[in-house]
Design a protein around this motif. Structure first.
Motif, PDB file in Angstrom:
ATOM      1  N   LEU A   1      -9.555  51.930  -4.714  1.00  0.00           N
ATOM      2  CA  LEU A   1     -10.480  50.877  -4.304  1.00  0.00           C
ATOM      3  C   LEU A   1     -11.477  51.417  -3.294  1.00  0.00           C
ATOM      4  O   LEU A   1     -12.676  51.129  -3.362  1.00  0.00           O
ATOM      5  CB  LEU A   1      -9.708  49.714  -3.675  1.00  0.00           C
ATOM      6  CG  LEU A   1      -9.211  48.654  -4.634  1.00  0.00           C
ATOM      7  CD1 LEU A   1      -8.395  47.619  -3.890  1.00  0.00           C
ATOM      8  CD2 LEU A   1     -10.388  48.010  -5.332  1.00  0.00           C
ATOM      9  N   GLY A   2     -10.981  52.220  -2.349  1.00  0.00           N
ATOM     10  CA  GLY A   2     -11.840  52.780  -1.319  1.00  0.00           C
ATOM     11  C   GLY A   2     -12.940  53.627  -1.920  1.00  0.00           C
ATOM     12  O   GLY A   2     -14.107  53.472  -1.569  1.00  0.00           O
ATOM     13  N   LEU A   3     -12.578  54.496  -2.857  1.00  0.00           N
ATOM     14  CA  LEU A   3     -13.583  55.373  -3.451  1.00  0.00           C
ATOM     15  C   LEU A   3     -14.618  54.577  -4.237  1.00  0.00           C
ATOM     16  O   LEU A   3     -15.818  54.826  -4.129  1.00  0.00           O
ATOM     17  CB  LEU A   3     -12.903  56.410  -4.350  1.00  0.00           C
ATOM     18  CG  LEU A   3     -12.163  57.504  -3.579  1.00  0.00           C
ATOM     19  CD1 LEU A   3     -11.430  58.419  -4.534  1.00  0.00           C
ATOM     20  CD2 LEU A   3     -13.126  58.303  -2.712  1.00  0.00           C
ATOM     21  N   VAL A   4     -14.124  53.595  -5.022  1.00  0.00           N
ATOM     22  CA  VAL A   4     -15.055  52.781  -5.802  1.00  0.00           C
ATOM     23  C   VAL A   4     -15.989  52.014  -4.862  1.00  0.00           C
ATOM     24  O   VAL A   4     -17.221  51.990  -5.034  1.00  0.00           O
ATOM     25  CB  VAL A   4     -14.285  51.808  -6.726  1.00  0.00           C
ATOM     26  CG1 VAL A   4     -15.244  50.820  -7.366  1.00  0.00           C
ATOM     27  CG2 VAL A   4     -13.548  52.586  -7.792  1.00  0.00           C
ATOM     28  N   GLY A   5     -15.403  51.398  -3.842  1.00  0.00           N
ATOM     29  CA  GLY A   5     -16.199  50.622  -2.888  1.00  0.00           C
ATOM     30  C   GLY A   5     -17.236  51.486  -2.211  1.00  0.00           C
ATOM     31  O   GLY A   5     -18.398  51.104  -2.056  1.00  0.00           O
ATOM     32  N   LEU A   6     -16.815  52.677  -1.812  1.00  0.00           N
ATOM     33  CA  LEU A   6     -17.705  53.627  -1.148  1.00  0.00           C
ATOM     34  C   LEU A   6     -18.910  53.938  -2.025  1.00  0.00           C
ATOM     35  O   LEU A   6     -20.063  53.875  -1.581  1.00  0.00           O
ATOM     36  CB  LEU A   6     -16.917  54.914  -0.906  1.00  0.00           C
ATOM     37  CG  LEU A   6     -17.225  55.752   0.284  1.00  0.00           C
ATOM     38  CD1 LEU A   6     -16.178  55.477   1.341  1.00  0.00           C
ATOM     39  CD2 LEU A   6     -17.186  57.214  -0.087  1.00  0.00           C
ATOM     40  N   ALA A   7     -18.617  54.257  -3.286  1.00  0.00           N
ATOM     41  CA  ALA A   7     -19.695  54.621  -4.202  1.00  0.00           C
ATOM     42  C   ALA A   7     -20.630  53.439  -4.419  1.00  0.00           C
ATOM     43  O   ALA A   7     -21.864  53.580  -4.379  1.00  0.00           O
ATOM     44  CB  ALA A   7     -19.116  55.091  -5.528  1.00  0.00           C
ATOM     45  N   ALA A   8     -20.043  52.245  -4.613  1.00  0.00           N
ATOM     46  CA  ALA A   8     -20.873  51.061  -4.864  1.00  0.00           C
ATOM     47  C   ALA A   8     -21.765  50.769  -3.661  1.00  0.00           C
ATOM     48  O   ALA A   8     -22.973  50.555  -3.798  1.00  0.00           O
ATOM     49  CB  ALA A   8     -19.979  49.858  -5.164  1.00  0.00           C
ATOM     50  N   PHE A   9     -21.171  50.797  -2.462  1.00  0.00           N
ATOM     51  CA  PHE A   9     -21.919  50.502  -1.244  1.00  0.00           C
ATOM     52  C   PHE A   9     -23.058  51.505  -1.067  1.00  0.00           C
ATOM     53  O   PHE A   9     -24.179  51.148  -0.710  1.00  0.00           O
ATOM     54  CB  PHE A   9     -20.965  50.537  -0.054  1.00  0.00           C
ATOM     55  CG  PHE A   9     -21.524  49.922   1.186  1.00  0.00           C
ATOM     56  CD1 PHE A   9     -22.151  48.686   1.146  1.00  0.00           C
ATOM     57  CD2 PHE A   9     -21.424  50.573   2.407  1.00  0.00           C
ATOM     58  CE1 PHE A   9     -22.660  48.112   2.298  1.00  0.00           C
ATOM     59  CE2 PHE A   9     -21.935  50.006   3.548  1.00  0.00           C
ATOM     60  CZ  PHE A   9     -22.556  48.778   3.499  1.00  0.00           C
ATOM     61  N   THR A  10     -22.763  52.775  -1.364  1.00  0.00           N
ATOM     62  CA  THR A  10     -23.785  53.802  -1.220  1.00  0.00           C
ATOM     63  C   THR A  10     -24.939  53.565  -2.175  1.00  0.00           C
ATOM     64  O   THR A  10     -26.110  53.618  -1.784  1.00  0.00           O
ATOM     65  CB  THR A  10     -23.170  55.183  -1.498  1.00  0.00           C
ATOM     66  OG1 THR A  10     -22.040  55.339  -0.660  1.00  0.00           O
ATOM     67  CG2 THR A  10     -24.152  56.278  -1.233  1.00  0.00           C
ATOM     68  N   LEU A  11     -24.604  53.253  -3.440  1.00  0.00           N
ATOM     69  CA  LEU A  11     -25.665  53.016  -4.417  1.00  0.00           C
ATOM     70  C   LEU A  11     -26.525  51.832  -4.003  1.00  0.00           C
ATOM     71  O   LEU A  11     -27.751  51.896  -4.025  1.00  0.00           O
ATOM     72  CB  LEU A  11     -25.045  52.748  -5.798  1.00  0.00           C
ATOM     73  CG  LEU A  11     -24.710  54.001  -6.589  1.00  0.00           C
ATOM     74  CD1 LEU A  11     -24.089  53.622  -7.924  1.00  0.00           C
ATOM     75  CD2 LEU A  11     -25.973  54.828  -6.820  1.00  0.00           C
ATOM     76  N   VAL A  12     -25.854  50.739  -3.570  1.00  0.00           N
ATOM     77  CA  VAL A  12     -26.597  49.534  -3.205  1.00  0.00           C
ATOM     78  C   VAL A  12     -27.536  49.813  -2.040  1.00  0.00           C
ATOM     79  O   VAL A  12     -28.693  49.398  -2.025  1.00  0.00           O
ATOM     80  CB  VAL A  12     -25.611  48.396  -2.848  1.00  0.00           C
ATOM     81  CG1 VAL A  12     -26.349  47.251  -2.183  1.00  0.00           C
ATOM     82  CG2 VAL A  12     -24.888  47.917  -4.076  1.00  0.00           C
TER      83      VAL A  12
END
Lengths: 307, 298
Positions: free
Chosen positions: A35-46
């Motif tokens: 979850l952390g990795l996915v969240g990190l990537a999503a937040f970065t893209l946004v």
């Protein structure tokens, strides 16, 4: 050696048993990690994308953007390869920091010089006042030092609110209350110092040796007396070290205050910037940088001595 | 002489029991220097101390104006500005984390020799020493005045702190796994992957998050020079006396910062301490049940 036990050759093991040994399965990644990795990537893209919710940060195009510069500004700020520029720079330093009539030849009366001095003064006063207020507050901000739970909770909440307000915002607010000058700057950085020192020091309080405090209580000391004689001596070195650290931060923070009218070197920076006198800005940056580095080195050596 | 002898024995005893306090040179130097600094600064600074007495009255008046003008109308703009600050801080943290990561292992004394370590440390110190505002101003000619400028300036400055603190974490790891990998023939990268990272990564990641919290504040500060975000929003509102924006901006910045701090500190605790005992037990039970199931056919 034992007879072959199966189709796969295995290393002889001291616990060779009837049950064939297997390499234990690697546990799957924790849901937290995934979850952390996915969240990190999503937040970065946004945040990085160039749209309503992002700032348009493109690391691939960045070198190109860096190369595509504003020549007037670059030449003003750091045209070190140009001999004329260097001569101008030296001349600026001379006019701003020397005075043939002064006994020491040095003078800090220019806009830049006085701004620099004011920055130091603001940082010194804010640190001293802020640190003095912080010591009792830090004691009250800890579970051990607070006389009751309500005090602890109230102080903690207030300090969290204080820490959430950036120092420049404090400065802007104090400019409204006490008008422009060094005073709003001092007050703003005092609040900032309190925020930093109380937070860090009260974390230390939670880890002190309880023995002396118990001894003081057993000898009949009141709560305040027990704290003063048994707790404060234990946290004093860390407190002093954090205060010095806050001084370093204040010296850095004091440069921005001038942009909202709260005094210091930022005022000179803002003035010359609006005059498009980039060379003067460059001089300010250089001198200020030297000051910050010197103070930091002194502070680090004193802090090492303290703790 | 005679006087000393005539003293009662008891007080002499008391004198002996309590030794004289040694002269604390360090303490006296510090006190003197601090007093001198205080006197010099407060005497020469150009601050109108008299205004301090008016401040409480004005504060009450100002607070009343804020309450009287309270309105939710600029909420959208304020939230947008706050989000921009958070985005700037996040990108800055990411720049700092990505750029500092390779340097960490070169700056850790237990992985490299002093010949490599010292220059890398010095480089990190340079990044750390330059204040963000100076970096931001130096970048304006290249990147203009905008959020990306702020993010890059704060990112560069984050490289210094993140690199130094992470290197200290790496230096404090247990040597055992390192030696084990070496003994089984692991090379440099293998050692990093299997002995260093598993030990140091949680704490390093926790530091990244902590830096993110700090960067949110810094990005609000840089807002006043015009990189955007909530700092510029409030500073402009104060300058132009737009009271509904000041009040709402303050509320938004306080709540958002505290919220991010709370989330980030929970994540940091989870990173360092691992899953909570209850969650751990649940997982173990599940995996044991799974393993038993697997063994069943035998």
């Amino acid at each position: 050696m034992s007879a072959p036990t199966g189709e796969r050759p295995r290393r002889p093991s001291p616990v060779a048993s009837a049950r064939p040994q297997r390499r234990p399965r690697k546990p799957p990644p924790q849901p937290f990690t995934l979850l952390g990795l996915v969240g990190l990537a999503a937040f970065t893209l946004v945040t990085a994308w160039d749209w309503v919710l992002g700032i348009g940060f493109n690391p691939i195009a960045l070198p190109g953007e860096l190369a595509d510069s504003n020549p007037a500004m670059v030449e003003g700020l750091f045209n070190i390869t140009d001999a004329d520029w260097r001569a101008d720079y030296a001349e600026l330093l001379r006019t701003h920091f020397t005075d043939p009539d002064s006994p020491w030849l040095l003078s800090l009366d220019s806009r830049i010089g006085s701004g620099l001095v004011e920055t130091v003064q603001i940082a010194v006063l804010a640190t001293l006042v802020g640190a003095a207020v912080s010591l009792p507050l830090a004691v009250l901000n800890s579970r051990l030092g607070a006389p009751n739970r309500t005090t602890h909770a109230v102080i903690k909440t207030l300090n969290n609110i204080n820490r959430a307000i950036p120092d420049v915002i404090w400065a802007a607010l104090f400019v409204v209350l006490v008008s422009v000058g060094a005073l709003p700057g001092i007050l703003a950085l005092t609040m900032f110092t309190i925020g930093v020192v109380v937070k860090l020091t009260s974390d230390v309080v939670d880890g002190v040796d309880l023995g002396p405090v118990e001894a003081a209580r057993a000898a009949g000391a009141s709560h305040a007396a027990a704290m003063r004689t048994a707790l404060v001596p234990q946290i004093l070195p860390s407190f002093a070290s954090f205060s010095l650290y806050a001084f370093e931060l204040n010296l850095r923070g004091a440069a921005v205050l001038g942009f909202v009218g709260a005094g210091g070197i930022g005022q000179a920076m803002n003035y010359y910037w609006s005059q498009l006198d980039f060379e003067a800005v460059s001089v300010i940056i250089f001198v200020y940088l030297v000051l910050v580095v010197i103070v930091e080195q002194v502070s680090i050596s004193v802090r090492r001595r303290l703790v | 002489m005679t006087e000393t002898r005539s003293r009662p024995a008891r007080s002499r005893l008391a004198e002996q029991v309590r030794p004289e306090r040694p002269f604390a040179r360090f303490r006296w130097t510090v006190t003197l220097v601090l007093t001198a600094l205080l006197v010099w600064s407060s005497a020469t600074v150009d601050a109108s101390w008299g205004r301090l007495t008016e401040a409480p009255g004005r504060a009450v008046g100002f607070a009343q104006t804020l309450v009287a003008n309270a309105s939710l109308e600029p909420l959208g703009v304020a939230l947008e500005a706050m989000w921009e600050s958070i985005a700037i801080a996040w990108i800055a943290t990411l720049i700092g984390a990505v750029c500092s990561f390779p340097l960490v292992f070169l700056a850790a004394g237990n992985l490299t020799r002093g010949r490599v370590k010292q220059p890398v440390r010095q480089l990190l110190n340079v990044f750390r020493a330059v204040p963000e505002i100076v970096l931001a101003i130096a970048l304006i000619p290249f990147l203009g005045l905008g959020p990306v400028t702020g993010a890059v300036a704060m990112g560069i400055s984050s490289i210094g702190t993140l690199g130094k603190l992470s290197a200290e974490i790496v230096e404090s790891i247990d040597r055992g796994p390192l030696e084990a990998v070496e003994a089984s023939g692991g090379g440099r990268l293998t050692r990093l992957r299997w002995a260093v990272l598993p030990q140091a990564m949680p704490e390093i990641a926790a530091f990244w998050l902590y830096r993110f919290e700090i960067n949110i504040r810094v990005s609000a500060v840089l807002g006043v020079i015009g990189i955007g975000g909530i700092g510029g929003f409030i500073a402009q509102a104060v300058e132009r006396n737009v009271f509904e924006r000041i009040g709402l901006g303050l509320v938004v910045v306080i709540l958002a910062t505290m919220l991010v701090d709370a989330i980030s500190s929970r994540l940091r605790r989870r990173l360092i301490e691992g899953p909570s005992p209850a969650a751990q037990a649940r997982r173990e039970r599940a995996s044991v049940a799974g393993a038993e199931h697997e063994e069943d056919p035998e």
